[in-house]
Design a protein around this motif. Structure first.
Motif, PDB file in Angstrom:
ATOM      1  N   ASN A 343      21.403 -89.199  22.422  1.00 31.75           N
ATOM      2  CA  ASN A 343      20.249 -88.619  23.094  1.00 31.75           C
ATOM      3  C   ASN A 343      19.174 -88.243  22.075  1.00 31.75           C
ATOM      4  N   THR A 344      17.992 -87.951  22.588  1.00 35.16           N
ATOM      5  CA  THR A 344      16.885 -87.473  21.763  1.00 35.16           C
ATOM      6  C   THR A 344      16.254 -86.292  22.475  1.00 35.16           C
ATOM      7  N   LEU A 345      16.174 -85.162  21.785  1.00 28.36           N
ATOM      8  CA  LEU A 345      15.559 -83.976  22.379  1.00 28.36           C
ATOM      9  C   LEU A 345      14.077 -84.242  22.630  1.00 28.36           C
ATOM     10  N   ASN A 346      13.597 -83.812  23.776  1.00 26.46           N
ATOM     11  CA  ASN A 346      12.235 -84.126  24.208  1.00 26.46           C
ATOM     12  C   ASN A 346      11.258 -83.044  23.737  1.00 26.46           C
ATOM     13  N   VAL A 347      10.961 -83.016  22.440  1.00 25.44           N
ATOM     14  CA  VAL A 347      10.080 -81.968  21.926  1.00 25.44           C
ATOM     15  C   VAL A 347       8.633 -82.167  22.362  1.00 25.44           C
ATOM     16  N   ALA A 348       8.327 -83.303  22.988  1.00 25.35           N
ATOM     17  CA  ALA A 348       6.995 -83.478  23.548  1.00 25.35           C
ATOM     18  C   ALA A 348       6.795 -82.619  24.793  1.00 25.35           C
ATOM     19  N   HIS A 349       7.887 -82.127  25.392  1.00 23.81           N
ATOM     20  CA  HIS A 349       7.781 -81.226  26.544  1.00 23.81           C
ATOM     21  C   HIS A 349       7.425 -79.832  26.032  1.00 23.81           C
ATOM     22  N   PRO A 350       6.441 -79.173  26.613  1.00 24.16           N
ATOM     23  CA  PRO A 350       5.985 -77.877  26.059  1.00 24.16           C
ATOM     24  C   PRO A 350       7.069 -76.811  25.985  1.00 24.16           C
ATOM     25  N   GLY A 371      13.001 -71.310   4.730  1.00 24.80           N
ATOM     26  CA  GLY A 371      12.474 -72.634   5.011  1.00 24.80           C
ATOM     27  C   GLY A 371      13.514 -73.526   5.651  1.00 24.80           C
ATOM     28  N   PHE A 372      13.094 -74.761   5.957  1.00 23.69           N
ATOM     29  CA  PHE A 372      13.922 -75.671   6.736  1.00 23.69           C
ATOM     30  C   PHE A 372      13.784 -77.103   6.231  1.00 23.69           C
ATOM     31  N   ARG A 373      14.876 -77.835   6.327  1.00 25.89           N
ATOM     32  CA  ARG A 373      14.870 -79.286   6.153  1.00 25.89           C
ATOM     33  C   ARG A 373      15.164 -79.866   7.526  1.00 25.89           C
ATOM     34  N   PHE A 374      14.254 -80.698   8.051  1.00 26.68           N
ATOM     35  CA  PHE A 374      14.358 -81.204   9.410  1.00 26.68           C
ATOM     36  C   PHE A 374      15.046 -82.575   9.411  1.00 26.68           C
ATOM     37  N   ASP A 375      16.223 -82.618  10.007  1.00 23.67           N
ATOM     38  CA  ASP A 375      16.985 -83.854  10.122  1.00 23.67           C
ATOM     39  C   ASP A 375      16.242 -84.835  11.025  1.00 23.67           C
ATOM     40  N   LEU A 376      16.187 -86.106  10.606  1.00 23.98           N
ATOM     41  CA  LEU A 376      15.537 -87.164  11.389  1.00 23.98           C
ATOM     42  C   LEU A 376      14.205 -86.679  11.962  1.00 23.98           C
ATOM     43  N   ALA A 377      13.343 -86.225  11.078  1.00 22.92           N
ATOM     44  CA  ALA A 377      12.114 -85.563  11.517  1.00 22.92           C
ATOM     45  C   ALA A 377      11.137 -86.504  12.209  1.00 22.92           C
ATOM     46  N   SER A 378      11.270 -87.797  12.011  1.00 20.35           N
ATOM     47  CA  SER A 378      10.369 -88.720  12.707  1.00 20.35           C
ATOM     48  C   SER A 378      10.506 -88.578  14.219  1.00 20.35           C
ATOM     49  N   ALA A 379      11.718 -88.290  14.689  1.00 20.45           N
ATOM     50  CA  ALA A 379      11.937 -88.118  16.125  1.00 20.45           C
ATOM     51  C   ALA A 379      11.141 -86.934  16.667  1.00 20.45           C
ATOM     52  N   LEU A 380      10.895 -85.935  15.819  1.00 23.14           N
ATOM     53  CA  LEU A 380      10.142 -84.761  16.253  1.00 23.14           C
ATOM     54  C   LEU A 380       8.650 -85.059  16.343  1.00 23.14           C
ATOM     55  N   GLY A 381       8.212 -86.093  15.649  1.00 21.11           N
ATOM     56  CA  GLY A 381       6.791 -86.432  15.637  1.00 21.11           C
ATOM     57  C   GLY A 381       6.410 -87.486  16.647  1.00 21.11           C
ATOM     58  N   ARG A 382       7.314 -87.852  17.535  1.00 16.80           N
ATOM     59  CA  ARG A 382       7.000 -88.887  18.518  1.00 16.80           C
ATOM     60  C   ARG A 382       6.349 -88.273  19.751  1.00 16.80           C
ATOM     61  N   GLU A 383       5.149 -88.728  20.044  1.00 15.31           N
ATOM     62  CA  GLU A 383       4.480 -88.383  21.287  1.00 15.31           C
ATOM     63  C   GLU A 383       4.800 -89.506  22.273  1.00 15.31           C
ATOM     64  N   TYR A 384       5.568 -89.190  23.258  1.00 14.21           N
ATOM     65  CA  TYR A 384       6.214 -90.173  24.124  1.00 14.21           C
ATOM     66  C   TYR A 384       7.118 -91.029  23.259  1.00 14.21           C
ATOM     67  N   MET A 385       6.677 -92.189  22.773  1.00 13.63           N
ATOM     68  CA  MET A 385       7.577 -93.029  21.989  1.00 13.63           C
ATOM     69  C   MET A 385       7.083 -93.271  20.568  1.00 13.63           C
ATOM     70  N   GLU A 386       5.784 -93.189  20.343  1.00 18.46           N
ATOM     71  CA  GLU A 386       5.220 -93.516  19.037  1.00 18.46           C
ATOM     72  C   GLU A 386       5.143 -92.280  18.143  1.00 18.46           C
ATOM     73  N   ARG A 389       1.445 -88.330  13.460  1.00 19.43           N
ATOM     74  CA  ARG A 389       1.404 -87.244  12.475  1.00 19.43           C
ATOM     75  C   ARG A 389       0.492 -86.107  12.916  1.00 19.43           C
ATOM     76  N   GLU A 390      -0.302 -86.333  13.945  1.00 18.18           N
ATOM     77  CA  GLU A 390      -1.144 -85.277  14.506  1.00 18.18           C
ATOM     78  C   GLU A 390      -0.581 -84.792  15.840  1.00 18.18           C
ATOM     79  N   GLY A 391       0.705 -85.049  16.066  1.00 23.27           N
ATOM     80  CA  GLY A 391       1.318 -84.706  17.340  1.00 23.27           C
ATOM     81  C   GLY A 391       1.543 -83.219  17.531  1.00 23.27           C
ATOM     82  N   GLY A 392       2.025 -82.883  18.724  1.00 27.69           N
ATOM     83  CA  GLY A 392       2.151 -81.484  19.108  1.00 27.69           C
ATOM     84  C   GLY A 392       3.089 -80.684  18.240  1.00 27.69           C
ATOM     85  N   PHE A 393       4.216 -81.276  17.818  1.00 28.23           N
ATOM     86  CA  PHE A 393       5.170 -80.546  16.993  1.00 28.23           C
ATOM     87  C   PHE A 393       4.525 -80.114  15.678  1.00 28.23           C
ATOM     88  N   PHE A 394       3.843 -81.033  15.019  1.00 24.90           N
ATOM     89  CA  PHE A 394       3.223 -80.712  13.739  1.00 24.90           C
ATOM     90  C   PHE A 394       2.058 -79.740  13.917  1.00 24.90           C
TER      91      PHE A 394
END
Length: 723
Positions: A343-350, A371-386, A389-394
């Motif tokens: 699964n992938t957590l849906n961090v795009a959901h508010p 501080g934190f090291r974020f595992d598989l951080a690219s998944a956190l930067g996906r807005e929908y699927m893409e 780097r300017e996405g909501g998480f960042f």
């Protein structure tokens, strides 16, 4: 099939008075207070007079709070949460205090084809639980569907999971932090030590037996003394948030040793506590801070332990599957997996993004993490699927006054399309640089054509990171990490040896850029041992003299081996633990000195990228040299047979301060005579580092030409600098 609401509707039920304020020994009824008020916090918050409960679900029709007996075996009360404001369900119970065990049941449609998997027969862990009680044991009753049914995950399981499910525990947030302050050390002064709570402590002879494998063992005097003497400035702990052991591992008598299967983002993992109080974690942080060491956490917000649609219903899936997880765009029945875990957590959901941010703020504000090291951080930067780097998480983190000031490190990839994003994260994020690891290993094992990329790594990987105003400290440089070979194994094994994992050696990376130097594994050949020693000295020196932020894998300084296992994720045993009985005293002494060497020379850890600028005196920041003392030219950069490189560095200081200079040579070939450069026409150099010598740090005047031994790093400083 769409499940319809049924069964319990009672609001009052007996509860053992242990959980109530006041110490009475009688049994009492509990109910939500009519004086309830909407509070902004989610989770179970003890107010001093009672406890406020709040949980998010956008698609539930009703949510019940379940309270349990002291041992968690008996459900003592079940109360529908009385308030709903938007998608927040809440209620307040006066007199209910710390120690209360609780969970939730969520009612709504069981309609997997449309992404809904509500099943109130399954007790759900509060996503905001600050502590988790009970030992998790796998059982088919934990699944929302009936395992073995011909309908598969479309079936509906009516067994009650509460008797075997872990529970949340209401917490008292008070802790004596008196005298403790955040360190906030600059990145230019940071040296990270990645380690594991159990791996670090289980075999250390001076750690008391009862503390081994615990937060208190990690904070014991022998461990802190070792780290202080080593000279590292921060420990980066593998996941310590509550996680599960995968079912397929427990069936093979193995464990999820690394901890990358989270279920509770606010709770310290119970396995690492000596007792039952989460204050043990706070005590660890306080002790590290008193020693001047920051504490960083490896966090896993990209997925959870519930896995794919065929996984159990333990928390997020049962509360609101459609909101918490990304679903397949074509078929909402299936989870969308960009993490390799189902699964992938849906961090795009508010509200899911809010949970992640609330968790991070909790660990900083309440637990005092640095501080934190974020595992598989690219998944956190996906807005929908893409990836964006300017996405909501960042954006959310960068504007947050608490989080923007702590250390943030991204693992810059996931397994989805376009997931490798090295260099693609916005400031203030730093990034794990796997290219540094691979290119440095390739250079020292003698691969051809690597000199140009070695120069990139020594300079802080500017091609990847010198953009968008990012600092030269953006690259977190590493030779090894928990995932892959240890430093010792990288010079002792040509192939991975993961047979103990039970996957026929198919797991783990096969391209490790490693070299056994003539024998696979331990050997009685002293020449091979000496060659391995020489290469480890050179590799660690390369790490410590490179621009960026160095990270050392715990145990590398001791010569620790995992027997060639490069994927010890399930080896909570002697394979995965650091072996303190075989520590390499000579290498440990060198590690301490080379870390001190980096601290003593600011020229090695500059804030800005070296772009060849000159100051008013004509001093240049960086220049690259051939062995004959001339500058590297196009022909030299393209010479695939070249195995040696020299670099001149200068720390251009303000006019009133002296500039610091250093000349470094990296020789992965045979012994070579090198002409020391006369950058300004007047340099007289002296040795500052020679990894080919038993005492690598003897300062002595250098000649105009010096022999740089094979497989070694040399450093020279101006003679009048005092070394």
């Amino acid at each position: 099939m769409v499940w319809q609401e049924q069964s319990h509707r009672h609001q009052r039920c007996p509860l053992t008075s242990r959980t109530l304020q006041g110490g009475t020994t009688t049994r009492m009824n509990v109910a939500f207070s009519e004086l309830d008020f909407l509070k902004p916090e989610l989770g179970a918050e003890y107010t001093g007079q009672g406890t406020h409960f709040a949980v998010f679900s956008a698609h539930a029709e009703k949510i019940e709070l379940c309270l349990f007996s002291e041992d968690g075996s008996r459900e003592a009360a079940r109360l529908p949460l009385p308030k709903r404001e938007g998608d927040i369900w809440s209620g307040y119970i006066e007199g209910l205090g710390p120690g209360t065990l609780y969970g939730y049941r969520a009612y709504g449609p069981y309609d997997p084809n449309n992404g809904h998997r509500f099943n109130p027969n399954k007790l759900l862990l509060d996503p905001y639980a600050k502590q988790v009680a009970g030992e998790f044991v796998w059982d088919d009753a934990l699944f929302g569907y009936t395992i073995g049914s011909p309908e598969g995950d479309l079936s509906f399981d009516e067994r009650d999971s509460a008797p075997i499910m872990v529970k949340g525990v209401v917490q008292d947030p008070n802790f004596d932090w008196d005298g403790e302050e955040a360190i906030r050390r600059p990145w230019t002064e940071t040296i990270i030590y990645e380690t594991h709570i159990r791996g670090m402590t289980m075999t250390h002879p001076a750690v008391p037996n009862e503390l081994r494998g615990t937060f208190l063992g990690m904070a014991s005097d022998p461990i802190i003394d070792h780290l202080v003497k080593l000279g590292v400035s921060a420990v980066e702990l593998l996941p310590v948030q509550y996680f599960l052991d995968d079912r397929y591992l427990t069936e093979r008598n193995l464990r999820n040793y690394w901890g990358y299967q989270p279920l509770g983002y606010f709770a310290p993992h119970a396995r690492y506590m000596k007792g039952t109080r989460i204050t043990e974690f706070k005590t660890m942080v306080k002790r590290f801070h008193a020693a001047g060491i920051e504490v960083l956490m490896d966090v896993v917000y990209n997925h959870t332990a519930e896995g794919s649609e065929y996984g159990p219903t333990l928390s997020f899936r049962g509360l609101d599957n459609l909101s918490y997880y990304r679903q397949s765009p074509e078929q909402p029945r299936h989870t969308y997996d960009m993490t390799g875990t189902g699964n992938t957590l849906n961090v795009a959901h508010p509200m899911v993004l809010r949970m992640v941010l609330d968790s991070l703020r909790y660990w900083v504000g309440v637990m005092h993490i640095d501080g934190f090291r974020f595992d598989l951080a690219s998944a956190l930067g996906r807005e929908y699927m893409e990836f964006d780097r300017e996405g909501g998480f960042f954006d959310a983190i960068r504007q947050d006054p608490i989080l923007a000031g702590v250390k943030l490190i991204a693992e810059p990839w996931d397994i989805g399309e376009g997931g490798y994003q090295l260099g693609g994260f916005p400031p203030p994020f730093r990034e794990w640089n796997d290219r540094f690891r691979d290119d440095v290993r390739r250079f020292w094992k003698g691969d051809g054509g690597v000199v140009p990329v070695l120069a990139e790594r020594l300079a802080g990987s500017p091609v990847q990171f010198n953009h968008s105003g990012r600092a030269a400290t953006t690259s977190v440089n590493l030779l090894s990490a928990h995932d892959g070979f240890t430093l010792m194994d990288a010079v002792s094994y040509a192939e991975k040896h993961n047979e103990a994992n039970g996957e026929d050696n198919r797991d783990g990376h096969s391209d490790n850029h490693s070299d056994n130097m003539g024998a696979e594994g331990p050997t009685d050949d002293h020449r091979i041992d000496e060659a391995r020693r020489r290469r480890r000295f050179a590799m660690l020196a390369t790490l410590m003299v490179s621009q960026g932020v160095p990270m050392v894998l715990g145990g590398d300084e001791l010569g620790n081996s995992q027997g060639g296992n490069n994927n010890a994720y399930c080896q909570d045993n002697e394979i995965g633990w650091i072996d303190w009985s075989r520590l390499d005293d000579t290498f440990l002494a060198f590690c301490r000195k080379i870390i001190a060497f980096r601290r003593e020379h600011p020229v090695l850890r500059q804030e800005n990228f070296l772009e060849g600028a000159t100051d008013e005196h004509g001093r240049i920041e960086v220049a690259w040299y051939k062995p004959d003392g001339s500058r590297m030219d196009e022909a030299a950069w393209g010479d695939g047979e070249l195995r040696i490189l020299g670099v001149y560095l200068c720390h251009l200081s303000p006019a009133e301060a002296p500039a610091e200079e250093m000349f470094l040579v990296f020789n992965a070939g045979g012994d070579c005579d090198v002409a020391l450069p006369s950058v300004h026409g007047s340099e007289i150099w002296q040795w500052a580092l020679n990894t080919a010598e038993d005492d690598a740090f003897v300062a002595q005047r250098a000649r105009e030409r010096e022999t740089i031994r094979a497989q070694s790093v040399a450093a020279f400083v101006p003679h009048d600098s005092g070394g």
